[in-house]
Design a protein around this motif. Sequence first.
Motif, PDB file in Angstrom:
ATOM      1  N   LEU A  35      20.631 -36.281  83.654  1.00 43.36           N
ATOM      2  CA  LEU A  35      21.599 -36.143  84.739  1.00 43.36           C
ATOM      3  C   LEU A  35      22.621 -35.059  84.436  1.00 43.36           C
ATOM      4  O   LEU A  35      23.054 -34.335  85.341  1.00 43.36           O
ATOM      5  CB  LEU A  35      22.298 -37.480  84.989  1.00 43.36           C
ATOM      6  CG  LEU A  35      21.431 -38.561  85.651  1.00 43.36           C
ATOM      7  CD1 LEU A  35      22.220 -39.848  85.813  1.00 43.36           C
ATOM      8  CD2 LEU A  35      20.920 -38.088  86.989  1.00 43.36           C
ATOM      9  N   ARG A  36      23.003 -34.933  83.164  1.00 47.48           N
ATOM     10  CA  ARG A  36      23.913 -33.835  82.800  1.00 47.48           C
ATOM     11  C   ARG A  36      23.234 -32.492  83.050  1.00 47.48           C
ATOM     12  O   ARG A  36      23.859 -31.555  83.588  1.00 47.48           O
ATOM     13  CB  ARG A  36      24.339 -33.966  81.332  1.00 47.48           C
ATOM     14  CG  ARG A  36      25.376 -35.060  81.079  1.00 47.48           C
ATOM     15  CD  ARG A  36      25.978 -34.945  79.690  1.00 47.48           C
ATOM     16  NE  ARG A  36      25.024 -35.308  78.664  1.00 47.48           N
ATOM     17  CZ  ARG A  36      24.899 -36.527  78.155  1.00 47.48           C
ATOM     18  NH1 ARG A  36      25.677 -37.509  78.595  1.00 47.48           N
ATOM     19  NH2 ARG A  36      24.011 -36.797  77.214  1.00 47.48           N
ATOM     20  N   ALA A  38      20.833 -31.917  85.183  1.00 48.29           N
ATOM     21  CA  ALA A  38      20.714 -31.737  86.632  1.00 48.29           C
ATOM     22  C   ALA A  38      22.042 -31.298  87.235  1.00 48.29           C
ATOM     23  O   ALA A  38      22.075 -30.457  88.146  1.00 48.29           O
ATOM     24  CB  ALA A  38      20.239 -33.040  87.280  1.00 48.29           C
ATOM     25  N   THR A  39      23.147 -31.851  86.717  1.00 46.17           N
ATOM     26  CA  THR A  39      24.468 -31.467  87.219  1.00 46.17           C
ATOM     27  C   THR A  39      24.756 -29.999  86.937  1.00 46.17           C
ATOM     28  O   THR A  39      25.265 -29.267  87.803  1.00 46.17           O
ATOM     29  CB  THR A  39      25.554 -32.346  86.574  1.00 46.17           C
ATOM     30  OG1 THR A  39      25.295 -33.714  86.889  1.00 46.17           O
ATOM     31  CG2 THR A  39      26.934 -31.976  87.092  1.00 46.17           C
ATOM     32  N   LEU A  42      22.659 -27.948  89.279  1.00 49.94           N
ATOM     33  CA  LEU A  42      23.194 -27.980  90.639  1.00 49.94           C
ATOM     34  C   LEU A  42      24.409 -27.076  90.768  1.00 49.94           C
ATOM     35  O   LEU A  42      24.565 -26.368  91.778  1.00 49.94           O
ATOM     36  CB  LEU A  42      23.567 -29.419  91.004  1.00 49.94           C
ATOM     37  CG  LEU A  42      24.127 -29.636  92.410  1.00 49.94           C
ATOM     38  CD1 LEU A  42      23.153 -29.162  93.476  1.00 49.94           C
ATOM     39  CD2 LEU A  42      24.466 -31.116  92.612  1.00 49.94           C
ATOM     40  N   ALA A 127      19.562 -31.840  96.695  1.00 51.37           N
ATOM     41  CA  ALA A 127      19.788 -32.117  95.274  1.00 51.37           C
ATOM     42  C   ALA A 127      21.037 -32.964  95.066  1.00 51.37           C
ATOM     43  O   ALA A 127      21.063 -33.854  94.202  1.00 51.37           O
ATOM     44  CB  ALA A 127      19.913 -30.804  94.506  1.00 51.37           C
ATOM     45  N   GLN A 128      22.078 -32.715  95.852  1.00 52.02           N
ATOM     46  CA  GLN A 128      23.303 -33.515  95.741  1.00 52.02           C
ATOM     47  C   GLN A 128      23.036 -34.970  96.094  1.00 52.02           C
ATOM     48  O   GLN A 128      23.521 -35.881  95.404  1.00 52.02           O
ATOM     49  CB  GLN A 128      24.386 -32.940  96.661  1.00 52.02           C
ATOM     50  CG  GLN A 128      24.986 -31.639  96.157  1.00 52.02           C
ATOM     51  CD  GLN A 128      25.940 -31.016  97.152  1.00 52.02           C
ATOM     52  OE1 GLN A 128      25.782 -31.201  98.369  1.00 52.02           O
ATOM     53  NE2 GLN A 128      26.906 -30.269  96.675  1.00 52.02           N
ATOM     54  N   ARG A 130      20.155 -36.579  95.902  1.00 53.52           N
ATOM     55  CA  ARG A 130      19.330 -37.166  94.846  1.00 53.52           C
ATOM     56  C   ARG A 130      20.160 -37.429  93.587  1.00 53.52           C
ATOM     57  O   ARG A 130      19.995 -38.470  92.924  1.00 53.52           O
ATOM     58  CB  ARG A 130      18.170 -36.235  94.523  1.00 53.52           C
ATOM     59  CG  ARG A 130      17.164 -36.105  95.659  1.00 53.52           C
ATOM     60  CD  ARG A 130      16.111 -35.068  95.374  1.00 53.52           C
ATOM     61  NE  ARG A 130      15.279 -35.458  94.235  1.00 53.52           N
ATOM     62  CZ  ARG A 130      14.338 -34.679  93.713  1.00 53.52           C
ATOM     63  NH1 ARG A 130      14.127 -33.468  94.225  1.00 53.52           N
ATOM     64  NH2 ARG A 130      13.619 -35.104  92.702  1.00 53.52           N
ATOM     65  N   LEU A 131      21.069 -36.512  93.273  1.00 54.22           N
ATOM     66  CA  LEU A 131      21.898 -36.689  92.085  1.00 54.22           C
ATOM     67  C   LEU A 131      22.819 -37.883  92.253  1.00 54.22           C
ATOM     68  O   LEU A 131      22.997 -38.677  91.316  1.00 54.22           O
ATOM     69  CB  LEU A 131      22.705 -35.422  91.821  1.00 54.22           C
ATOM     70  CG  LEU A 131      23.614 -35.443  90.588  1.00 54.22           C
ATOM     71  CD1 LEU A 131      22.797 -35.681  89.322  1.00 54.22           C
ATOM     72  CD2 LEU A 131      24.393 -34.133  90.473  1.00 54.22           C
ATOM     73  N   ARG A 132      23.404 -38.043  93.446  1.00 51.53           N
ATOM     74  CA  ARG A 132      24.284 -39.191  93.683  1.00 51.53           C
ATOM     75  C   ARG A 132      23.507 -40.501  93.564  1.00 51.53           C
ATOM     76  O   ARG A 132      23.997 -41.485  92.994  1.00 51.53           O
ATOM     77  CB  ARG A 132      24.945 -39.079  95.060  1.00 51.53           C
ATOM     78  CG  ARG A 132      26.076 -38.055  95.127  1.00 51.53           C
ATOM     79  CD  ARG A 132      26.896 -38.229  96.388  1.00 51.53           C
ATOM     80  NE  ARG A 132      26.114 -37.937  97.576  1.00 51.53           N
ATOM     81  CZ  ARG A 132      26.058 -36.737  98.153  1.00 51.53           C
ATOM     82  NH1 ARG A 132      26.727 -35.722  97.644  1.00 51.53           N
ATOM     83  NH2 ARG A 132      25.341 -36.540  99.233  1.00 51.53           N
ATOM     84  N   LEU A 134      20.824 -40.986  91.772  1.00 52.02           N
ATOM     85  CA  LEU A 134      20.516 -41.188  90.355  1.00 52.02           C
ATOM     86  C   LEU A 134      21.747 -41.657  89.583  1.00 52.02           C
ATOM     87  O   LEU A 134      21.643 -42.491  88.674  1.00 52.02           O
ATOM     88  CB  LEU A 134      19.980 -39.888  89.750  1.00 52.02           C
ATOM     89  CG  LEU A 134      18.539 -39.538  90.139  1.00 52.02           C
ATOM     90  CD1 LEU A 134      18.219 -38.102  89.754  1.00 52.02           C
ATOM     91  CD2 LEU A 134      17.562 -40.500  89.473  1.00 52.02           C
ATOM     92  N   GLN A 135      22.904 -41.130  89.927  1.00 52.33           N
ATOM     93  CA  GLN A 135      24.125 -41.559  89.245  1.00 52.33           C
ATOM     94  C   GLN A 135      24.440 -43.014  89.548  1.00 52.33           C
ATOM     95  O   GLN A 135      24.890 -43.758  88.666  1.00 52.33           O
ATOM     96  CB  GLN A 135      25.289 -40.653  89.657  1.00 52.33           C
ATOM     97  CG  GLN A 135      25.198 -39.259  89.049  1.00 52.33           C
ATOM     98  CD  GLN A 135      26.233 -38.307  89.605  1.00 52.33           C
ATOM     99  OE1 GLN A 135      26.752 -38.500  90.710  1.00 52.33           O
ATOM    100  NE2 GLN A 135      26.537 -37.255  88.871  1.00 52.33           N
TER     101      GLN A 135
END
Length: 231
Positions: A35-36, A38-39, A42, A127-128, A130-132, A134-135
């Motif tokens: 996740l880091r 991916a951040t 992004l 992507a935002q 999906r990232l949210r 996943l978080q």
Amino acid sequence: MMMFKRITALLRGRVGDAETAFSDAQALPLLRQQLRDATVGLEAAQRAVAVVVAYHKREQNRTDDIAERLTDLETRTRAALAQEKDALAHEGATAIAELEQEREASRAVLAGYETEIRRLREDVTLAQRRLRALQRGKTLAEATAATQKLRGTMPAGVTASLREAEETLARLQARQTHAADAAAAYADLSAEGSAETASDRLASAGCGPRKQSDAESVLARLRGATSSLPA
């Protein structure tokens, strides 16, 4: 040969189990790092969008400048034609033609930038999201892991001891209840089976003479004896 194949398969199975166990044990740290990463990716994509937007703005300014120059040249070329200054009019027309070609090229560049900006923004938005998601999943996984860790601090012997104590208490309560029921049943049977008790209850109900003397019965007996004496 068959034994060798079995041993080889067993070794591969144990290696696979070890790899799976290691992966499971390191899943949460691995997820955090992913996740880091991916951040960071992004953020780089967002910077790329900003760069393309800046290029688009610069090209748009260039197109606007070309349009202003074309307007000025067209006005001046019409004036030259009106004054029959053909050489100047031809020079103006040549400049106009070159600027129109430059304007078309600039418009094509702008269209390319706009397409790229739209695509990048869609990718970033997806992507935002999906990232949210996943978080949120990581937060839930961390809470679950913490709960499981706390649950694991309870020694296995404690649970077994509690279960055994509950079973002992249940047996004790069952024996006590049985003993109380037996005592009550014995008392009832003793009372009901006693001939003396039955006789007393019959006398108390007025069936036959009273078994115990009282003042009234004594007086009645004495009056009867007195009345029977000769005058």
